[in-house]
Design a protein around this motif. Sequence first.
Motif, PDB file in Angstrom:
ATOM      1  N   ASP A 261      31.659  46.573  40.464  1.00 57.27           N
ATOM      2  CA  ASP A 261      31.870  45.989  41.788  1.00 57.27           C
ATOM      3  C   ASP A 261      33.094  46.587  42.471  1.00 57.27           C
ATOM      4  O   ASP A 261      33.046  46.993  43.618  1.00 57.27           O
ATOM      5  CB  ASP A 261      32.031  44.477  41.677  1.00 57.27           C
ATOM      6  N   HIS A 262      34.210  46.612  41.755  1.00 60.56           N
ATOM      7  CA  HIS A 262      35.395  47.252  42.314  1.00 60.56           C
ATOM      8  C   HIS A 262      36.425  47.540  41.237  1.00 60.56           C
ATOM      9  O   HIS A 262      36.312  47.077  40.106  1.00 60.56           O
ATOM     10  CB  HIS A 262      36.013  46.404  43.433  1.00 60.56           C
ATOM     11  N   LEU A 263      37.414  48.338  41.605  1.00 60.42           N
ATOM     12  CA  LEU A 263      38.571  48.611  40.761  1.00 60.42           C
ATOM     13  C   LEU A 263      39.770  47.984  41.460  1.00 60.42           C
ATOM     14  O   LEU A 263      40.022  48.265  42.629  1.00 60.42           O
ATOM     15  CB  LEU A 263      38.796  50.127  40.632  1.00 60.42           C
ATOM     16  N   ILE A 307      37.386  50.037  46.127  1.00 59.46           N
ATOM     17  CA  ILE A 307      38.731  49.958  45.581  1.00 59.46           C
ATOM     18  C   ILE A 307      39.390  48.740  46.224  1.00 59.46           C
ATOM     19  O   ILE A 307      39.277  48.528  47.429  1.00 59.46           O
ATOM     20  CB  ILE A 307      39.513  51.251  45.873  1.00 59.46           C
ATOM     21  N   GLU A 308      40.025  47.915  45.387  1.00 60.72           N
ATOM     22  CA  GLU A 308      40.704  46.718  45.885  1.00 60.72           C
ATOM     23  C   GLU A 308      42.201  46.918  45.674  1.00 60.72           C
ATOM     24  O   GLU A 308      42.657  47.044  44.542  1.00 60.72           O
ATOM     25  CB  GLU A 308      40.214  45.487  45.091  1.00 60.72           C
ATOM     26  N   LEU A 309      42.935  46.966  46.777  1.00 63.11           N
ATOM     27  CA  LEU A 309      44.392  47.038  46.665  1.00 63.11           C
ATOM     28  C   LEU A 309      44.935  45.614  46.656  1.00 63.11           C
ATOM     29  O   LEU A 309      44.503  44.771  47.457  1.00 63.11           O
ATOM     30  CB  LEU A 309      44.985  47.840  47.823  1.00 63.11           C
ATOM     31  N   HIS A 331      44.929  47.445  37.668  1.00 61.29           N
ATOM     32  CA  HIS A 331      45.162  46.086  37.193  1.00 61.29           C
ATOM     33  C   HIS A 331      43.925  45.500  36.521  1.00 61.29           C
ATOM     34  O   HIS A 331      44.005  44.879  35.488  1.00 61.29           O
ATOM     35  CB  HIS A 331      45.606  45.207  38.370  1.00 61.29           C
ATOM     36  N   HIS A 332      42.762  45.708  37.138  1.00 63.33           N
ATOM     37  CA  HIS A 332      41.533  45.201  36.523  1.00 63.33           C
ATOM     38  C   HIS A 332      40.336  45.999  37.009  1.00 63.33           C
ATOM     39  O   HIS A 332      40.409  46.694  38.018  1.00 63.33           O
ATOM     40  CB  HIS A 332      41.331  43.707  36.827  1.00 63.33           C
ATOM     41  N   ILE A 333      39.241  45.917  36.245  1.00 64.25           N
ATOM     42  CA  ILE A 333      37.976  46.414  36.760  1.00 64.25           C
ATOM     43  C   ILE A 333      37.052  45.217  36.906  1.00 64.25           C
ATOM     44  O   ILE A 333      37.196  44.205  36.213  1.00 64.25           O
ATOM     45  CB  ILE A 333      37.342  47.516  35.883  1.00 64.25           C
ATOM     46  N   LEU A 381      39.169  42.233  32.793  1.00 66.31           N
ATOM     47  CA  LEU A 381      37.841  42.402  33.392  1.00 66.31           C
ATOM     48  C   LEU A 381      37.529  41.213  34.293  1.00 66.31           C
ATOM     49  O   LEU A 381      37.610  40.059  33.858  1.00 66.31           O
ATOM     50  CB  LEU A 381      36.789  42.509  32.284  1.00 66.31           C
ATOM     51  N   GLU A 382      37.194  41.524  35.529  1.00 70.04           N
ATOM     52  CA  GLU A 382      36.796  40.472  36.459  1.00 70.04           C
ATOM     53  C   GLU A 382      35.267  40.448  36.541  1.00 70.04           C
ATOM     54  O   GLU A 382      34.633  41.489  36.685  1.00 70.04           O
ATOM     55  CB  GLU A 382      37.383  40.763  37.862  1.00 70.04           C
ATOM     56  N   ILE A 383      34.712  39.255  36.429  1.00 72.99           N
ATOM     57  CA  ILE A 383      33.263  39.089  36.607  1.00 72.99           C
ATOM     58  C   ILE A 383      33.065  38.517  38.005  1.00 72.99           C
ATOM     59  O   ILE A 383      33.647  37.484  38.340  1.00 72.99           O
ATOM     60  CB  ILE A 383      32.679  38.109  35.567  1.00 72.99           C
TER      61      ILE A 383
HETATM   62 CO    CO Z   1      39.287  41.973  41.984  1.00 70.42          CO
END
Ligand code: CO
Length: 392
Positions: A261-263, A307-309, A331-333, A381-383
């Motif tokens: 989904d994003h990094l 990409i999430e800043l 920080h997370h994927i 890890l973000e779900i």
């Molecule tokens: Co996120």
Amino acid sequence: MLERLRSGEVRSLARAISLVEGRLAGAAELVKACREYGGTGLRVGVTGPPGAGKSTLVDQMARWLRQDGLTVGVLAVDPSSPYTGGALLGDRIRMQGFSEDPGVYIRSMASRGAMGGLTRAAEEVCTLMEAAGRQTILIETVGVGQDEVDVIGLADVTVVVLVPGMGDEVQSLKAGIMEVADIFVVNKSDGGGAERVESEILAMQGLTERRGGWVPPVVRTVATTGEGVVELMETVRRCATEKKGLRTRRLGLGAAGGGLDHLGIAVRSIAAARGFYEALGLTVSHEETVEHEKVKTAMLPLGATRIELLEPTEDDSTIGRFLAKRGEGLHHIAVHVEGIDEMFRRLTAQGIRLASDGVRVGAGGHRYFFVHPASTGGVLLEIVGNATGSAE
Ligand code: CO
């Protein structure tokens, strides 16, 4: 039949479509059953006047999608043609070299073969293709009449193809087509005259009312050589995520509807960090402060992912503490799943260490929870699930 269709078998897909086109016994039940699995593919409409090179462009788009690992369904709608699913199509498949690739399924449809209305039949065929696992559906219509405007209404993203040297190109188009266009393509743009068509489109756009702030970009292509197709497909994806807010599932990623989904990248200042990503050609599609996380976020679509800043609003916050300890960095994927509540329950039941005590609502209304790095091999890890109140 539903089972065989779901397995993706091409022959049963072809039979199912004939059943539905002919409104034969069992057709309505089959479509109804397929609706449970439909609506999962990204539908891209391609339309424009005759001679604009739409078929060749659709072939190139299919080729690009295959290289990206996605399965493709092509529905070529020609209201003026007496043929349906017929001989013309066989020639076309041979011509384009997809006959050996079961990942591309091409079907033509004419008004004569579509009882109960062309648009309805086309919609049902899209649903069947999606139930059979086609991840992207290309809906090609010939001409620019009202039938085409209706059919193209089925698409998530609509591409209108024009070519230089057709007289008063843009003026000749029906207003309806101008309004549904998400992206304009100037095809055969290597032969001169592309500037004129482009400026006509831009002039026309000034007169057309726009919803949601998306101004249809103009992409130049040469379909016969494939020039500009990469840019076109990237624009299609950008439109799907930015304008339509479609998620990875509809972008056809992952067999189970999942996908990257994003990094998430922790930065001290979004204002300072975004410049680099913008230099790469990305644009910020969404900015939001998530109060309960004490974080400001900026999303930059990148292909089908983002990409999430992340910038902390306070030092005493998850991202603030991360920066103090580790400095800026990944920080997370985040991966997208269907059925996030079920996933939360399953992981909890299996004793997997989570970093959230429940499913929460974050940026863009999307539901999420975090899995602790101790469970994942050292990566936070973000779900991510679907947005609250989303139609998905
Ligand atoms: Co996120």
